[in-house]
Design a protein around this motif. Structure first.
Motif, PDB file in Angstrom:
ATOM      1  N   GLY A   1     -76.165 -52.623  93.680  1.00 20.34           N
ATOM      2  CA  GLY A   1     -75.412 -52.364  94.899  1.00 20.34           C
ATOM      3  C   GLY A   1     -74.037 -51.782  94.659  1.00 20.34           C
ATOM      4  N   GLU A   2     -73.472 -51.986  93.476  1.00 18.95           N
ATOM      5  CA  GLU A   2     -72.146 -51.458  93.159  1.00 18.95           C
ATOM      6  C   GLU A   2     -72.277 -50.035  92.618  1.00 18.95           C
ATOM      7  N   LYS A   3     -71.491 -49.139  93.195  1.00 11.93           N
ATOM      8  CA  LYS A   3     -71.515 -47.735  92.777  1.00 11.93           C
ATOM      9  C   LYS A   3     -70.092 -47.262  92.508  1.00 11.93           C
ATOM     10  N   SER A   4     -69.990 -46.159  91.774  1.00 10.15           N
ATOM     11  CA  SER A   4     -68.691 -45.552  91.484  1.00 10.15           C
ATOM     12  C   SER A   4     -68.844 -44.042  91.457  1.00 10.15           C
ATOM     13  N   MET A   5     -67.800 -43.364  91.936  1.00 12.32           N
ATOM     14  CA  MET A   5     -67.703 -41.912  91.838  1.00 12.32           C
ATOM     15  C   MET A   5     -66.407 -41.598  91.108  1.00 12.32           C
ATOM     16  N   VAL A   6     -66.510 -40.777  90.059  1.00 14.09           N
ATOM     17  CA  VAL A   6     -65.378 -40.511  89.172  1.00 14.09           C
ATOM     18  C   VAL A   6     -65.079 -39.021  89.192  1.00 14.09           C
ATOM     19  N   LEU A   7     -63.779 -38.693  89.282  1.00 13.52           N
ATOM     20  CA  LEU A   7     -63.349 -37.290  89.283  1.00 13.52           C
ATOM     21  C   LEU A   7     -62.085 -37.159  88.446  1.00 13.52           C
TER      22      LEU A   7
ATOM     23  N   LEU B   1     -60.009 -47.476  95.578  1.00 10.50           N
ATOM     24  CA  LEU B   1     -59.581 -46.246  94.916  1.00 10.50           C
ATOM     25  C   LEU B   1     -58.588 -46.590  93.815  1.00 10.50           C
ATOM     26  N   VAL B   2     -58.789 -45.985  92.650  1.00 12.43           N
ATOM     27  CA  VAL B   2     -57.875 -46.147  91.518  1.00 12.43           C
ATOM     28  C   VAL B   2     -57.585 -44.763  90.956  1.00 12.43           C
ATOM     29  N   GLN B   3     -56.297 -44.489  90.710  1.00 15.07           N
ATOM     30  CA  GLN B   3     -55.893 -43.196  90.154  1.00 15.07           C
ATOM     31  C   GLN B   3     -54.876 -43.422  89.047  1.00 15.07           C
ATOM     32  N   THR B   4     -55.070 -42.734  87.931  1.00 10.24           N
ATOM     33  CA  THR B   4     -54.144 -42.855  86.808  1.00 10.24           C
ATOM     34  C   THR B   4     -54.130 -41.558  86.016  1.00 10.24           C
ATOM     35  N   ARG B   5     -53.079 -41.400  85.239  1.00 19.49           N
ATOM     36  CA  ARG B   5     -52.994 -40.252  84.329  1.00 19.49           C
ATOM     37  C   ARG B   5     -53.165 -40.689  82.882  1.00 19.49           C
ATOM     38  N   GLN B   6     -53.510 -41.970  82.661  1.00 27.59           N
ATOM     39  CA  GLN B   6     -53.662 -42.504  81.307  1.00 27.59           C
ATOM     40  C   GLN B   6     -55.039 -43.148  81.122  1.00 27.59           C
ATOM     41  N   ALA B   7     -56.055 -42.557  81.677  1.00 26.51           N
ATOM     42  CA  ALA B   7     -57.401 -43.131  81.575  1.00 26.51           C
ATOM     43  C   ALA B   7     -57.901 -43.063  80.137  1.00 26.51           C
ATOM     44  N   ASN B   8     -58.687 -44.069  79.752  1.00 20.62           N
ATOM     45  CA  ASN B   8     -59.345 -44.083  78.448  1.00 20.62           C
ATOM     46  C   ASN B   8     -60.756 -44.643  78.641  1.00 20.62           C
ATOM     47  N   PRO B   9     -61.649 -44.447  77.669  1.00 22.75           N
ATOM     48  CA  PRO B   9     -63.040 -44.887  77.855  1.00 22.75           C
ATOM     49  C   PRO B   9     -63.184 -46.375  78.166  1.00 22.75           C
ATOM     50  N   THR B  10     -62.394 -47.217  77.512  1.00 26.36           N
ATOM     51  CA  THR B  10     -62.503 -48.659  77.766  1.00 26.36           C
ATOM     52  C   THR B  10     -62.096 -48.993  79.192  1.00 26.36           C
ATOM     53  N   TRP B  11     -60.998 -48.441  79.625  1.00 24.04           N
ATOM     54  CA  TRP B  11     -60.534 -48.682  80.995  1.00 24.04           C
ATOM     55  C   TRP B  11     -61.543 -48.153  82.006  1.00 24.04           C
TER      56      TRP B  11
ATOM     57  N   GLN C   1     -63.412 -50.307  84.991  1.00 30.69           N
ATOM     58  CA  GLN C   1     -63.306 -49.981  86.411  1.00 30.69           C
ATOM     59  C   GLN C   1     -64.671 -49.748  87.056  1.00 30.69           C
ATOM     60  N   THR C   2     -65.613 -49.234  86.307  1.00 28.31           N
ATOM     61  CA  THR C   2     -66.951 -48.957  86.850  1.00 28.31           C
ATOM     62  C   THR C   2     -67.955 -50.054  86.525  1.00 28.31           C
TER      63      THR C   2
ATOM     64  N   VAL D   1     -59.524 -40.113  89.115  1.00 27.11           N
ATOM     65  CA  VAL D   1     -59.684 -40.879  90.352  1.00 27.11           C
ATOM     66  C   VAL D   1     -61.056 -41.543  90.319  1.00 27.11           C
ATOM     67  N   ILE D   2     -61.083 -42.830  90.634  1.00 27.42           N
ATOM     68  CA  ILE D   2     -62.334 -43.588  90.661  1.00 27.42           C
ATOM     69  C   ILE D   2     -62.462 -44.261  92.022  1.00 27.42           C
TER      70      ILE D   2
END
Length: 263
Positions: free
Chosen positions: A203-209, A164-174, A178-179, A216-217
């Motif tokens: 096999g690797e998956k990600s859910m983003v909200l 789990l990763v959570q931030t308030r400064q997400a950007n497209p590159t980041w 992460q995914t 949150v990823i």
């Protein structure tokens, strides 16, 4: 033509004729000499074969040397069997441990409260009970990526992993980092929220909200059902936390009485 009288030669010519007859008889004897045994008449016997044309001689190991070699091999085999027989009881008397190994006891909620003052928001601390086990919880300053974030690692019931990763400064590159640059393959509802689903196909998956001012990823190799279970717990924690940017209560903080104005 020379003539000789019987019984007595008349001159030198008669003697020469007799000598010539002797020479002819010697020549005839030489021409009719028998051929060498085993060779055709009139041909020179074939030369003996050269010694280099003979087949190589195979070395023969003496019986005593062969016996000594066999004895050495048998000795090695016997020594190996004895060594195995000596160590086998020791291995059988020390069976492998039946425990799952060391499991750190991580209090995610306590670590999240400590990180709230630095993060500027209250990090999520999903209440998963005994279903998911956290093996780390930390605040990452973002010195390498440039994006400070809250990170928690979870072991799933099927021994997979979800980070789990959570931030308030997400950007497209980041977000792509992460995914693992996985494309968006759809959405999945969990905890009353529609999460963006990304799948690498390996096999690797990600859910983003994106919710309440933070992103949150969830990423890992677990099943989608396990992703949904953890995502529901995360969504519930997000609802109970104040939005990012609002004052965050830090543990141990108390309201101090204001000083009364001096007369």
């Amino acid at each position: 033509m020379t003539h000789c009288t019987l019984g007595r030669p008349l001159g030198r010519e008669c003697g020469i004729g007799a000598d010539m007859g002797d020479y002819r008889r010697v020549s005839e004897l030489q021409d009719t000499s028998p051929a060498a045994p085993g060779s055709p008449a009139g041909r020179t016997p074939a030369a003996a074969p050269d010694a280099s044309g003979q087949p190589p001689v195979k070395p023969v190991i003496a019986a005593a040397a062969a016996k000594r070699a066999n004895a050495s091999v048998m000795g090695m085999i016997i020594a190996l069997v004895v060594s195995i027989a000596a160590f086998l009881p020791i291995v059988l008397m020390n069976p492998a441990p039946k425990t799952d190994g060391y499991r750190p006891n991580i209090n995610v909620s306590a670590v999240a409260q400590n990180a709230a003052g630095v993060a500027g928001f209250t990090p999520v601390a999903a209440d998963t009970g005994d279903t998911f086990r956290a093996n780390y919880a930390r605040w990452e300053s973002g010195a390498g990526s440039g994006v400070p974030a809250w990170e928690v690692g979870y072991l799933t019931p099927k021994d997979s992993f979800i980070g789990l990763v959570q931030t308030r400064q997400a950007n497209p590159t980041w977000l792509l980092q992460q995914t693992k640059s996985a494309p968006v393959t759809g959405t999945r509802n969990a905890g009353g929220r529609d999460w963006e689903l990304r799948d690498t196909g390996k096999g690797e998956k990600s859910m983003v909200l994106a919710e309440r001012g933070t992103t949150v990823i969830l990423s890992g190799s677990a099943t989608l059902d396990e992703f949904s279970s953890l995502a529901a717990a995360v969504a519930k924690s997000l609802e109970s936390n104040p939005p990012a940017g609002e004052p965050v209560a830090t543990p141990g903080a108390t309201d101090s009485p204001s000083a009364s104005p001096s007369p």
